[in-house]
Design a protein around this motif. Sequence first.
Motif, PDB file in Angstrom:
ATOM      1  N   THR A 143      42.797  26.664  90.638  1.00 15.55           N
ATOM      2  CA  THR A 143      41.664  27.340  91.277  1.00 15.55           C
ATOM      3  C   THR A 143      42.128  28.264  92.398  1.00 15.55           C
ATOM      4  OG1 THR A 143      40.302  25.393  90.823  1.00 15.55           O
ATOM      5  CG2 THR A 143      39.419  26.977  92.385  1.00 15.55           C
ATOM      6  N   LEU A 144      43.201  27.904  93.073  1.00 13.50           N
ATOM      7  CA  LEU A 144      43.677  28.701  94.203  1.00 13.50           C
ATOM      8  C   LEU A 144      44.185  30.070  93.747  1.00 13.50           C
ATOM      9  CD1 LEU A 144      44.096  28.605  97.274  1.00 13.50           C
ATOM     10  CD2 LEU A 144      46.404  27.730  96.846  1.00 13.50           C
ATOM     11  N   SER A 145      44.902  30.121  92.627  1.00 15.56           N
ATOM     12  CA  SER A 145      45.457  31.388  92.139  1.00 15.56           C
ATOM     13  C   SER A 145      44.565  32.051  91.104  1.00 15.56           C
ATOM     14  CB  SER A 145      46.842  31.147  91.520  1.00 15.56           C
ATOM     15  OG  SER A 145      46.745  30.344  90.355  1.00 15.56           O
ATOM     16  N   ARG A 146      43.573  31.301  90.587  1.00 14.70           N
ATOM     17  CA  ARG A 146      42.665  31.783  89.544  1.00 14.70           C
ATOM     18  C   ARG A 146      43.422  32.161  88.266  1.00 14.70           C
ATOM     19  NH1 ARG A 146      39.728  30.353  93.355  1.00 14.70           N
ATOM     20  NH2 ARG A 146      37.655  31.222  93.826  1.00 14.70           N
ATOM     21  N   LYS A 147      44.439  31.375  87.923  1.00 18.18           N
ATOM     22  CA  LYS A 147      45.163  31.616  86.674  1.00 18.18           C
ATOM     23  C   LYS A 147      45.855  30.323  86.222  1.00 18.18           C
ATOM     24  CE  LYS A 147      49.370  33.279  88.991  1.00 18.18           C
ATOM     25  NZ  LYS A 147      50.294  34.431  89.156  1.00 18.18           N
ATOM     26  N   LYS A 148      46.232  30.321  84.942  1.00 26.35           N
ATOM     27  CA  LYS A 148      46.998  29.189  84.421  1.00 26.35           C
ATOM     28  C   LYS A 148      48.438  29.303  84.907  1.00 26.35           C
ATOM     29  CE  LYS A 148      44.345  28.829  80.106  1.00 26.35           C
ATOM     30  NZ  LYS A 148      44.423  28.894  78.625  1.00 26.35           N
ATOM     31  N   GLU A 149      48.987  28.169  85.325  1.00 29.68           N
ATOM     32  CA  GLU A 149      50.358  28.141  85.818  1.00 29.68           C
ATOM     33  C   GLU A 149      51.139  27.054  85.106  1.00 29.68           C
ATOM     34  OE1 GLU A 149      50.304  27.588  90.019  1.00 29.68           O
ATOM     35  OE2 GLU A 149      49.034  29.324  90.419  1.00 29.68           O
ATOM     36  N   GLU A 150      52.419  27.318  84.875  1.00 29.05           N
ATOM     37  CA  GLU A 150      53.275  26.291  84.289  1.00 29.05           C
ATOM     38  C   GLU A 150      53.397  25.126  85.268  1.00 29.05           C
ATOM     39  OE1 GLU A 150      57.870  25.691  82.686  1.00 29.05           O
ATOM     40  OE2 GLU A 150      57.063  27.723  82.997  1.00 29.05           O
ATOM     41  N   PHE A 151      53.227  23.912  84.756  1.00 29.80           N
ATOM     42  CA  PHE A 151      53.261  22.746  85.633  1.00 29.80           C
ATOM     43  C   PHE A 151      54.693  22.326  85.910  1.00 29.80           C
ATOM     44  CE2 PHE A 151      53.283  18.090  86.292  1.00 29.80           C
ATOM     45  CZ  PHE A 151      52.590  18.066  87.492  1.00 29.80           C
ATOM     46  N   SER A 152      54.990  22.188  87.182  1.00 28.46           N
ATOM     47  CA  SER A 152      56.297  21.728  87.619  1.00 28.46           C
ATOM     48  C   SER A 152      56.088  20.830  88.830  1.00 28.46           C
ATOM     49  CB  SER A 152      57.190  22.914  87.994  1.00 28.46           C
ATOM     50  OG  SER A 152      58.432  22.472  88.513  1.00 28.46           O
ATOM     51  N   PRO A 153      56.271  19.513  88.684  1.00 24.02           N
ATOM     52  CA  PRO A 153      55.982  18.591  89.781  1.00 24.02           C
ATOM     53  C   PRO A 153      56.965  18.724  90.939  1.00 24.02           C
ATOM     54  CG  PRO A 153      57.008  17.419  87.966  1.00 24.02           C
ATOM     55  CD  PRO A 153      56.753  18.814  87.479  1.00 24.02           C
ATOM     56  N   LEU A 154      56.503  18.275  92.098  1.00 25.52           N
ATOM     57  CA  LEU A 154      57.326  18.355  93.307  1.00 25.52           C
ATOM     58  C   LEU A 154      58.436  17.312  93.323  1.00 25.52           C
ATOM     59  CD1 LEU A 154      54.403  18.813  95.862  1.00 25.52           C
ATOM     60  CD2 LEU A 154      56.059  20.569  95.187  1.00 25.52           C
ATOM     61  N   GLY A 155      58.201  16.185  92.646  1.00 25.92           N
ATOM     62  CA  GLY A 155      59.183  15.099  92.666  1.00 25.92           C
ATOM     63  C   GLY A 155      59.232  14.370  91.343  1.00 25.92           C
ATOM     64  N   ASP A 156      59.799  13.170  91.359  1.00 25.15           N
ATOM     65  CA  ASP A 156      59.947  12.389  90.131  1.00 25.15           C
ATOM     66  C   ASP A 156      58.598  11.904  89.602  1.00 25.15           C
ATOM     67  OD1 ASP A 156      62.677  12.699  90.243  1.00 25.15           O
ATOM     68  OD2 ASP A 156      62.995  10.842  91.366  1.00 25.15           O
ATOM     69  N   ASN A 157      57.697  11.533  90.498  1.00 22.52           N
ATOM     70  CA  ASN A 157      56.360  11.103  90.105  1.00 22.52           C
ATOM     71  C   ASN A 157      55.359  12.227  90.366  1.00 22.52           C
ATOM     72  OD1 ASN A 157      57.280   8.502  89.483  1.00 22.52           O
ATOM     73  ND2 ASN A 157      56.891   7.743  91.553  1.00 22.52           N
ATOM     74  N   VAL A 158      54.388  12.365  89.482  1.00 21.61           N
ATOM     75  CA  VAL A 158      53.320  13.334  89.706  1.00 21.61           C
ATOM     76  C   VAL A 158      52.318  12.715  90.683  1.00 21.61           C
ATOM     77  CG1 VAL A 158      51.417  14.623  88.689  1.00 21.61           C
ATOM     78  CG2 VAL A 158      53.565  14.374  87.435  1.00 21.61           C
ATOM     79  N   THR A 159      52.157  13.345  91.830  1.00 20.11           N
ATOM     80  CA  THR A 159      51.218  12.847  92.836  1.00 20.11           C
ATOM     81  C   THR A 159      49.892  13.590  92.674  1.00 20.11           C
ATOM     82  OG1 THR A 159      52.297  14.400  94.368  1.00 20.11           O
ATOM     83  CG2 THR A 159      52.887  12.070  94.542  1.00 20.11           C
ATOM     84  N   MET A 160      48.813  12.828  92.594  1.00 26.25           N
ATOM     85  CA  MET A 160      47.512  13.420  92.256  1.00 26.25           C
ATOM     86  C   MET A 160      46.410  12.720  93.037  1.00 26.25           C
ATOM     87  SD  MET A 160      45.882  13.748  88.428  1.00 26.25           S
ATOM     88  CE  MET A 160      44.107  13.817  88.166  1.00 26.25           C
ATOM     89  N   TYR A 161      45.621  13.510  93.728  1.00 24.27           N
ATOM     90  CA  TYR A 161      44.499  12.990  94.515  1.00 24.27           C
ATOM     91  C   TYR A 161      43.199  13.412  93.850  1.00 24.27           C
ATOM     92  CZ  TYR A 161      41.728  11.729  98.633  1.00 24.27           C
ATOM     93  OH  TYR A 161      40.817  11.148  99.495  1.00 24.27           O
ATOM     94  N   SER A 162      42.283  12.453  93.694  1.00 27.15           N
ATOM     95  CA  SER A 162      40.982  12.740  93.095  1.00 27.15           C
ATOM     96  C   SER A 162      39.879  12.294  94.038  1.00 27.15           C
ATOM     97  CB  SER A 162      40.846  12.004  91.759  1.00 27.15           C
ATOM     98  OG  SER A 162      41.836  12.426  90.846  1.00 27.15           O
TER      99      SER A 162
END
Length: 478
Positions: free
Chosen positions: A7-26
Amino acid sequence: MLKLYNTLSRKKEEFSPLGDNVTMYSCGPTVYNYAHIGNMRAYIFMDSVRRVLSYNGYKLKGMMNVTDVGHLVSDADEGEDKLVKAGREAGLTPLQIAEKYTGAFFADLAKLNINSPEIIEKASDHIDSMLDLVYNLLDKGYAYRTNDGIYFDIAKFPTYGALSRQKLDENIAGARVDVNSEKRHPADFALWKNAPKEHIMQWPSRFGQGYPGWHIECSAMGMKFLGESFDIHTGGVDHIPIHHENEIAQSEAATGKTAVKYWMHGEFMQVEGGKMSKSLGNVYTISQLGDMGYSPMDFRYFCLNTHYRKKLNFTFEALGGAKTAYDRLINLLLEHKAGGNKLDEGQKAAYKSEFLAAVNDDINIPMALGLLWTMLKSLFSRDIYDLALNFDRVFGLGFESAVVLKEAKRTEKARANDGCIDGGAGDPLPQGVSDLLEQRSLARKNKDFAQSDKLRGEIAALGFTVLDTKDGQTIKRG
């Protein structure tokens, strides 16, 4: 390659996590009432994101907050706390209200086969973390005091509005000048509110007794459990202009770091093409749908047929169609489970590749369901059934348990006439074929011969031939 719409860039982006685990807040529920089906669509979306990540082999560290304090009736910092109001009306304490509706919420998640995030935390258990963040923002000059609390000064945060694409000089949604004349800008938002003596929920602070603003909890709890920067933040589109915009401002002002790499938002659910509203009497819960004969999986299937970034129009006609389709899907899966045909390895690999390409294209579950239906219309094969169970790791539609239940309900008694091969009392037809045959009989009765021919073709694709005689339809294998 997994791509997500940011939503921030208004486009699809290739997913690349910051670390070994995907951190996700809902963003979780405000537990002052039962969650309705519009809320549940948002959590099915959250679950789909998590399932696609897991299917791709990522390990998850997800978090959801439970808002049991601080969420005022208006997002513009007006009115009383929703839990206090609900408790007063029900003759219960805010704690009792929170416990009641928290239990109901997670019961609904279980019914819908939604996997809860790894970390679930109540806002009221982390007031100290929220106050630490408020003190930090005050010390850095991003916040200021008024007679009724502490407010964030959005003018001090130059990129405020980047998520919603609103500017400071615009009338920001939810902001009203007359709320507090001491506010430097009408969109400045409360970090901490002073509490009158009679306020039920209040905590000590440097500023005296008070309670947190709504937005501060997500920043404080997200940073506490996932770190100052994390991968994904999900929520509804209604959170974009106020709640999530404010989260970004207070988090990044405090840390100087990018708070979230990928912002993802699910669209609204409408009812009969309009807004869902209690005043209109069109707000339904999962339990109410159950009382009307619709299972949680009927509703989940209904939701999955529309992409999460598109509005979903709820009607009982559409839900009924989803119920019929889901039942037919399970019947076909049952026939494939018993099927003797084999898929070559190349075809299996092609199906898996198509499925992965669909779900990795910004969680395109409708496209993946279309592939499933294409598979099910081929000759009955256990390989198709096994592939469907594999894909259900993403769909979450409970295929295996539904097929087992369907098997248990099947009787050994052959159907009369059209329900048996050659129209006699011989071997019963597979349920999926029988359902198509019944639909074709109705189409012929209505003189819809185009539909009749279409259904004949679908039956033929499943390995059966239909003949029309003076006594009705006759069906043969092959």
